[in-house]
Write a protein that holds these residues in place. Structure first.
Motif, PDB file in Angstrom:
ATOM      1  N   VAL A  97      59.225  88.593  39.717  1.00 43.22           N
ATOM      2  CA  VAL A  97      60.319  87.637  39.827  1.00 43.22           C
ATOM      3  C   VAL A  97      59.909  86.573  40.836  1.00 43.22           C
ATOM      4  CG1 VAL A  97      62.743  87.288  40.427  1.00 43.22           C
ATOM      5  CG2 VAL A  97      62.035  89.414  39.285  1.00 43.22           C
ATOM      6  N   LEU A  98      59.793  85.341  40.370  1.00 45.88           N
ATOM      7  CA  LEU A  98      59.479  84.221  41.243  1.00 45.88           C
ATOM      8  C   LEU A  98      60.806  83.592  41.654  1.00 45.88           C
ATOM      9  CD1 LEU A  98      56.517  82.667  39.214  1.00 45.88           C
ATOM     10  CD2 LEU A  98      56.429  84.359  41.067  1.00 45.88           C
ATOM     11  N   ASP A  99      61.126  83.719  42.937  1.00 42.80           N
ATOM     12  CA  ASP A  99      62.410  83.234  43.439  1.00 42.80           C
ATOM     13  C   ASP A  99      62.241  81.808  43.938  1.00 42.80           C
ATOM     14  OD1 ASP A  99      64.908  82.842  44.476  1.00 42.80           O
ATOM     15  OD2 ASP A  99      64.981  84.751  45.545  1.00 42.80           O
ATOM     16  N   LEU A 100      62.884  80.882  43.246  1.00 44.95           N
ATOM     17  CA  LEU A 100      62.747  79.459  43.540  1.00 44.95           C
ATOM     18  C   LEU A 100      63.920  78.915  44.350  1.00 44.95           C
ATOM     19  CD1 LEU A 100      61.487  78.725  39.960  1.00 44.95           C
ATOM     20  CD2 LEU A 100      60.112  78.481  42.008  1.00 44.95           C
ATOM     21  N   VAL A 101      64.613  79.798  45.072  1.00 44.26           N
ATOM     22  CA  VAL A 101      65.804  79.388  45.817  1.00 44.26           C
ATOM     23  C   VAL A 101      65.496  78.295  46.836  1.00 44.26           C
ATOM     24  CG1 VAL A 101      65.681  81.186  47.604  1.00 44.26           C
ATOM     25  CG2 VAL A 101      67.905  80.223  46.953  1.00 44.26           C
ATOM     26  N   GLY A 102      64.331  78.328  47.468  1.00 44.14           N
ATOM     27  CA  GLY A 102      64.000  77.331  48.471  1.00 44.14           C
ATOM     28  C   GLY A 102      63.103  76.220  47.971  1.00 44.14           C
ATOM     29  N   THR A 103      62.843  76.203  46.661  1.00 45.31           N
ATOM     30  CA  THR A 103      61.916  75.219  46.099  1.00 45.31           C
ATOM     31  C   THR A 103      62.675  73.960  45.698  1.00 45.31           C
ATOM     32  OG1 THR A 103      60.542  77.012  45.277  1.00 45.31           O
ATOM     33  CG2 THR A 103      60.132  74.829  44.345  1.00 45.31           C
ATOM     34  N   GLU A 152      49.102  71.339  47.282  1.00 45.92           N
ATOM     35  CA  GLU A 152      48.806  71.952  48.587  1.00 45.92           C
ATOM     36  C   GLU A 152      49.081  73.460  48.612  1.00 45.92           C
ATOM     37  OE1 GLU A 152      48.236  69.937  51.692  1.00 45.92           O
ATOM     38  OE2 GLU A 152      47.704  68.375  50.257  1.00 45.92           O
ATOM     39  N   THR A 153      50.064  73.900  47.822  1.00 36.93           N
ATOM     40  CA  THR A 153      50.532  75.285  47.932  1.00 36.93           C
ATOM     41  C   THR A 153      50.175  76.163  46.736  1.00 36.93           C
ATOM     42  OG1 THR A 153      52.663  74.636  46.979  1.00 36.93           O
ATOM     43  CG2 THR A 153      52.496  74.632  49.389  1.00 36.93           C
ATOM     44  N   ARG A 154      49.652  75.575  45.682  1.00 37.88           N
ATOM     45  CA  ARG A 154      49.467  76.336  44.428  1.00 37.88           C
ATOM     46  C   ARG A 154      48.496  77.502  44.562  1.00 37.88           C
ATOM     47  NH1 ARG A 154      45.547  72.225  41.077  1.00 37.88           N
ATOM     48  NH2 ARG A 154      43.864  72.455  42.568  1.00 37.88           N
ATOM     49  N   THR A 155      47.403  77.312  45.288  1.00 39.25           N
ATOM     50  CA  THR A 155      46.380  78.366  45.353  1.00 39.25           C
ATOM     51  C   THR A 155      46.904  79.594  46.079  1.00 39.25           C
ATOM     52  OG1 THR A 155      44.639  76.711  45.267  1.00 39.25           O
ATOM     53  CG2 THR A 155      44.011  78.888  46.046  1.00 39.25           C
ATOM     54  N   PRO A 169      58.913  84.841  46.819  1.00 37.40           N
ATOM     55  CA  PRO A 169      59.580  83.559  47.069  1.00 37.40           C
ATOM     56  C   PRO A 169      58.573  82.411  46.915  1.00 37.40           C
ATOM     57  CG  PRO A 169      59.649  84.993  49.032  1.00 37.40           C
ATOM     58  CD  PRO A 169      58.767  85.649  48.013  1.00 37.40           C
ATOM     59  N   ALA A 170      58.989  81.379  46.221  1.00 41.42           N
ATOM     60  CA  ALA A 170      58.133  80.206  46.025  1.00 41.42           C
ATOM     61  C   ALA A 170      58.269  79.271  47.228  1.00 41.42           C
ATOM     62  CB  ALA A 170      58.530  79.485  44.739  1.00 41.42           C
ATOM     63  N   PRO A 171      57.237  78.479  47.505  1.00 40.79           N
ATOM     64  CA  PRO A 171      57.311  77.534  48.631  1.00 40.79           C
ATOM     65  C   PRO A 171      58.304  76.404  48.348  1.00 40.79           C
ATOM     66  CG  PRO A 171      55.283  77.216  47.411  1.00 40.79           C
ATOM     67  CD  PRO A 171      55.958  78.417  46.816  1.00 40.79           C
ATOM     68  N   GLU A 172      58.674  75.683  49.401  1.00 39.38           N
ATOM     69  CA  GLU A 172      59.620  74.570  49.258  1.00 39.38           C
ATOM     70  C   GLU A 172      59.091  73.520  48.283  1.00 39.38           C
ATOM     71  OE1 GLU A 172      61.785  71.076  51.886  1.00 39.38           O
ATOM     72  OE2 GLU A 172      60.766  72.707  52.931  1.00 39.38           O
ATOM     73  N   VAL A 173      57.805  73.218  48.390  1.00 41.51           N
ATOM     74  CA  VAL A 173      57.151  72.303  47.450  1.00 41.51           C
ATOM     75  C   VAL A 173      56.039  73.092  46.771  1.00 41.51           C
ATOM     76  CG1 VAL A 173      55.809  70.190  47.187  1.00 41.51           C
ATOM     77  CG2 VAL A 173      57.659  70.285  48.878  1.00 41.51           C
ATOM     78  N   LEU A 174      56.180  73.279  45.467  1.00 42.42           N
ATOM     79  CA  LEU A 174      55.147  73.996  44.715  1.00 42.42           C
ATOM     80  C   LEU A 174      54.274  72.932  44.055  1.00 42.42           C
ATOM     81  CD1 LEU A 174      53.837  76.532  43.732  1.00 42.42           C
ATOM     82  CD2 LEU A 174      55.592  76.743  41.983  1.00 42.42           C
TER      83      LEU A 174
END
Length: 104
Positions: free
Chosen positions: A44-50, A20-23, A12-17
């Protein structure tokens, strides 16, 4: 009998990619890619919350995809918002990834 289908791992990807969160996101992706078999694994990168992605986030996606390509693995993006999909098309990065619909 062992399946010849692709082995998937979902991240799951963070809310804001972004900056701050990339590393941390890239490190998590690298760890999952290392678990997957070469030539048949799919991350599979799940961007549901991004909700937002900046250039640093796009850069992280490119680095993850490059690392996967070196191992002949696939990176798929799932649950893209229209805005994120447009951003990927605009930057021509959509061609680097398998784009999945919500149910896939």
């Amino acid at each position: 009998m062992k399946s010849t289908h692709t082995v998937d791992r979902v991240l799951p990807a963070p809310e804001v990619l972004g900056l701050e969160t990339r590393t941390a996101f890239r490190q998590s992706a690298a760890a999952l890619l290392a678990e997957l078999p070469e030539a048949s694994g799919r991350l599979v990168l799940d961007l549901v919350g991004t909700s937002r992605m900046d250039s640093a986030g796009l850069g992280a996606l490119m680095l993850i995809q490059r690392q996967a390509a070196e191992r002949r693995q696939t990176v798929a993006l799932r649950n893209l918002t229209d805005e994120l999909r447009f951003l990927l098309v605009l930057t021509k990065l959509d061609e680097l990834f398998e784009i999945l619909s919500a149910g896939e």
